[in-house]
Design an enzyme around this catalytic site. Structure first.
Site, PDB file in Angstrom:
ATOM      1  N   GLY A 166      51.462  89.089  40.484  1.00  0.00           N
ATOM      2  CA  GLY A 166      51.685  90.129  39.340  1.00  0.00           C
ATOM      3  C   GLY A 166      52.942  89.680  38.469  1.00  0.00           C
ATOM      4  O   GLY A 166      53.089  88.458  38.382  1.00  0.00           O
ATOM      5  N   SER A 167      54.051  90.649  38.086  1.00  0.00           N
ATOM      6  CA  SER A 167      54.615  89.981  37.192  1.00  0.00           C
ATOM      7  C   SER A 167      55.668  88.997  37.297  1.00  0.00           C
ATOM      8  O   SER A 167      56.384  88.324  36.481  1.00  0.00           O
ATOM      9  CB  SER A 167      55.284  91.177  36.500  1.00  0.00           C
ATOM     10  N   THR A 168      55.882  89.092  38.714  1.00  0.00           N
ATOM     11  CA  THR A 168      57.049  87.673  38.872  1.00  0.00           C
ATOM     12  C   THR A 168      56.502  86.370  38.646  1.00  0.00           C
ATOM     13  O   THR A 168      57.234  85.457  38.419  1.00  0.00           O
ATOM     14  CB  THR A 168      57.278  87.869  40.607  1.00  0.00           C
ATOM     15  N   ALA A 169      55.233  86.084  38.325  1.00  0.00           N
ATOM     16  CA  ALA A 169      54.539  84.889  37.770  1.00  0.00           C
ATOM     17  C   ALA A 169      54.749  84.767  36.425  1.00  0.00           C
ATOM     18  O   ALA A 169      54.692  83.388  36.032  1.00  0.00           O
ATOM     19  CB  ALA A 169      53.104  84.952  38.372  1.00  0.00           C
TER      20      ALA A 169
END
Length: 611
Positions: A318-321
């Site tokens: 998800g958005s941590t990437a």
């Protein structure tokens, strides 16, 4: 007329017969004696030797495992393997037919073993078998109880001919019992030792050869189940295993494990993980999983929890990437943190219509704002600038994902570790070309995710994570672990810019990570909420909630990563349920390591602009 006088028969024929008989008997004895002492001497000597001498294995003491400060995490205590010589329970030896049954009846309640199973071991199919292991790793108290009973029977048999010492063939081999004094703490890292005394998981399995040492053996004469002290014995001493010192800090491990366990319980989630890493050295300070298990007692352990999910679970981040996408954009000069990005309510790309987590009017954001507000659409637009065509942009993004360690093993060499899934760019589907930039369409493990943020915190240099500081052999020498591999991923300039952008996620009121704020410290972080693939069905169900970051943002020392799988009660957004865990664990780690605030002011990069 008087009777005729008696005439005695001649004794010579009878004497000849008797002499002949005695000669034949003596001849038989002589022949047998010659056979025993000359012809079959070696065979009988070997058989006598076999019956007289007993060889026992001397188990090597297993090395201990400690944390970075020498606190014991796994130790070995004295124990005994209870063994037997089945030939000493035969009817011929004991002069009774039910020797194994009588012995098993006495031993079963002491050993806590099934009586029928013990009988089978004492009466093996192979009548020449001279070794049977009745029970493993029993306490000294158990062996003392057997030894006292054995001595009592021997004493009674010496005075009462009706008594048989049915335990004369029971022995004990010195062994050790593995004990984990902190119970379930760091169980996913440590693993356990199986019934054969070998490592069954974790560090116990990975470093089993060093921990096990080398077994020895002792050979001595016995009679009636007792050692003959005057007959002499030979012994090859066992070589103890090496002690292993890990990089983890027991107190930080406790804080991380306590925090994730409590949140998994509150959220009624499937599982969760927290990783704490030293940004400068790559050393892992904590790796906590929930649910866990107690390696002291595996009888009640959940099989699905008896591993290290932080390294063995593969999931879409998800958005941590998104920080990797931004790193590629900045490093290639496609944009700066202040570049303007117009973010519409919907974006049509390929065969899909993309949207952000919240419905909104057109946003006018800086690139910094795209990361702070975690815009999927803004990330797609930004990474589209990595190449003149979408396939070219895909190749560039793929190359940076690989540099950050995605799709490859972390370097820990941990049993069961997954490398995740990252397909080469020419195999990306139409939708993957646009979902991979914001963290969907590829999979990672938790350690890989933490390593990404440590790379940025370390000025753009990726240091392979490490879990072992070194080993101490039987000679007392400490051997440090090899230095981890280091790789330059992005420039120091790009890393500094990313750190400032990640500060906006936490510090700016429009950011998604405000629950991760730590008073007095500059904090860099990123939230993540991804659709989750259910491992049971292979379909999307539920969410992966996460938060990753480091502190102090302008002089990083510690990285913390948290992820929770399939929260079913309360919020499932990463900033809401993982942000507070990040704060709790990071605060504890900074205090434990005595890391002071820098006192410098945050960069306060703008999030949006007026068109």
């Amino acid at each position: 007329m008087p009777p005729p006088p008696l005439r005695l028969g001649s004794p010579r024929p009878r004497l000849r017969m008797v002499s002949l008989a005695l000669t034949l008997v003596l001849l038989a004895f002589v022949v047998r004696l010659l056979q025993v002492q000359a012809v079959d001497a070696s065979a009988y000597a070997a058989r006598a030797e076999q019956n007289r001498y007993v060889v026992h294995t001397l188990a090597a003491e297993r090395g201990g495992i400690t944390d970075r400060n020498g606190v014991a995490l796994a130790v070995s205590e004295d124990a005994y393997d209870i063994t037997a010589d089945p030939t000493m329970f035969s009817a011929k030896e004991l002069k009774i037919d039910d020797g194994p049954e009588q012995a098993a009846a006495l031993l079963a309640p002491i050993l806590g073993e099934d009586q029928a199973t013990l009988v089978k071991k004492l009466r093996p199919r192979n009548p020449d078998s001279r070794y049977a292991r009745l029970a493993t790793r029993k306490t000294p108290q158990v062996w003392k109880q057997i030894k006292d009973l054995k001595s009592a029977l021997a004493k009674k048999a010496g005075t009462d001919r009706t008594t048989v010492n049915v335990l004369g063939g029971v022995f004990a081999d010195p062994s050790s019992q593995r004990v984990y004094p902190n119970r379930d703490l760091a169980a996913g890292i440590l693993g356990w030792v199986n019934a054969d005394g070998r490592g069954g998981g974790g560090i116990e399995q990975q470093l089993d050869e060093q921990l096990s040492g080398k077994a020895g053996k002792v050979r001595y004469a016995q009679s009636g189940g007792r050692e003959v002290p005057t007959a002499g014995s030979t012994e090859t001493p066992a070589v103890p295993g090496s002690d292993v010192e890990l990089t983890i800090d027991r107190d930080i491990q406790w804080a991380a494990q306590n925090a994730i366990t409590e949140q998994v319980r509150k959220s009624k989630a499937d599982r969760g993980y927290v990783i704490v890493q030293d940004t400068r050295t790559g050393q892992i300070l904590a790796m906590a999983n929930s649910p866990g298990f107690d390696p002291n007692d595996l009888s009640d352990a959940d099989g699905d929890a008896m591993g290290n999910a932080s390294l063995q679970d593969a999931y879409e981040p998800g958005s941590t990437a998104k920080v990797m996408s931004m790193a590629a954009v900045l490093e290639r000069g496609a944009a700066t943190p202040l570049t303007h990005v117009v973010v519409p309510n919907r974006l049509h790309r390929g065969d899909r219509l993309f949207q952000d987590d919240i419905d909104h009017a057109t946003w006018y954001l800086t690139l910094n704002g795209v990361l702070a507000k975690s815009s999927n659409i803004g990330t797609i637009l930004a990474t589209g600038e990595l190449g003149r065509t979408q396939p070219e942009a895909n190749k560039v993004l793929y190359s940076y994902l690989r540099k950050f360690g995605i799709g490859d093993y972390t370097g820990l060499g941990f049993p069961g570790e997954t490398r995740g899934i990252l397909a080469p760019p020419h195999k990306w589907s139409t939708s993957q070309q646009y979902t991979i930039p914001f963290g969907q369409g590829f999979s990672i493990n938790a350690m890989q995710a933490a390593s990404v943020y440590s790379t940025i915190a370390n000025g753009g240099v990726r240091v392979e994570p490490s879990l072992v500081r070194g080993t101490k052999g039987a000679d007392g020498r400490f051997t440090p672990a090899p230095k981890p591999k280091q790789t330059r991923v992005v420039s120091p300039k790009t890393a500094r810019a990313l750190a400032q952008m990640l500060e906006s996620v936490v510090d700016d009121e429009q950011g998604t990570g405000i629950k991760a704020r730590i008073p007095g410290y500059r904090v860099a972080g990123k939230t993540g909420t991804a659709n989750r693939v259910d491992p049971a069905t292979g379909r999307y169900r539920g969410y992966t909630s996460s938060f990753a970051g480091f502190a102090p943002a302008d002089n990083p020392r510690v990285t913390v990563y948290c992820a929770i799988q399939n929260a079913t009660e309360g919020s499932y957004f990463g900033g809401q349920i993982c942000g507070p865990i990040y704060k709790q664990v990071m605060e504890f780690a900074l205090k434990t390591l005595q890391v002071p605030p820098t006192g410098a002011r945050a960069a306060n990069l703008p999030v949006d602009y007026k068109p």
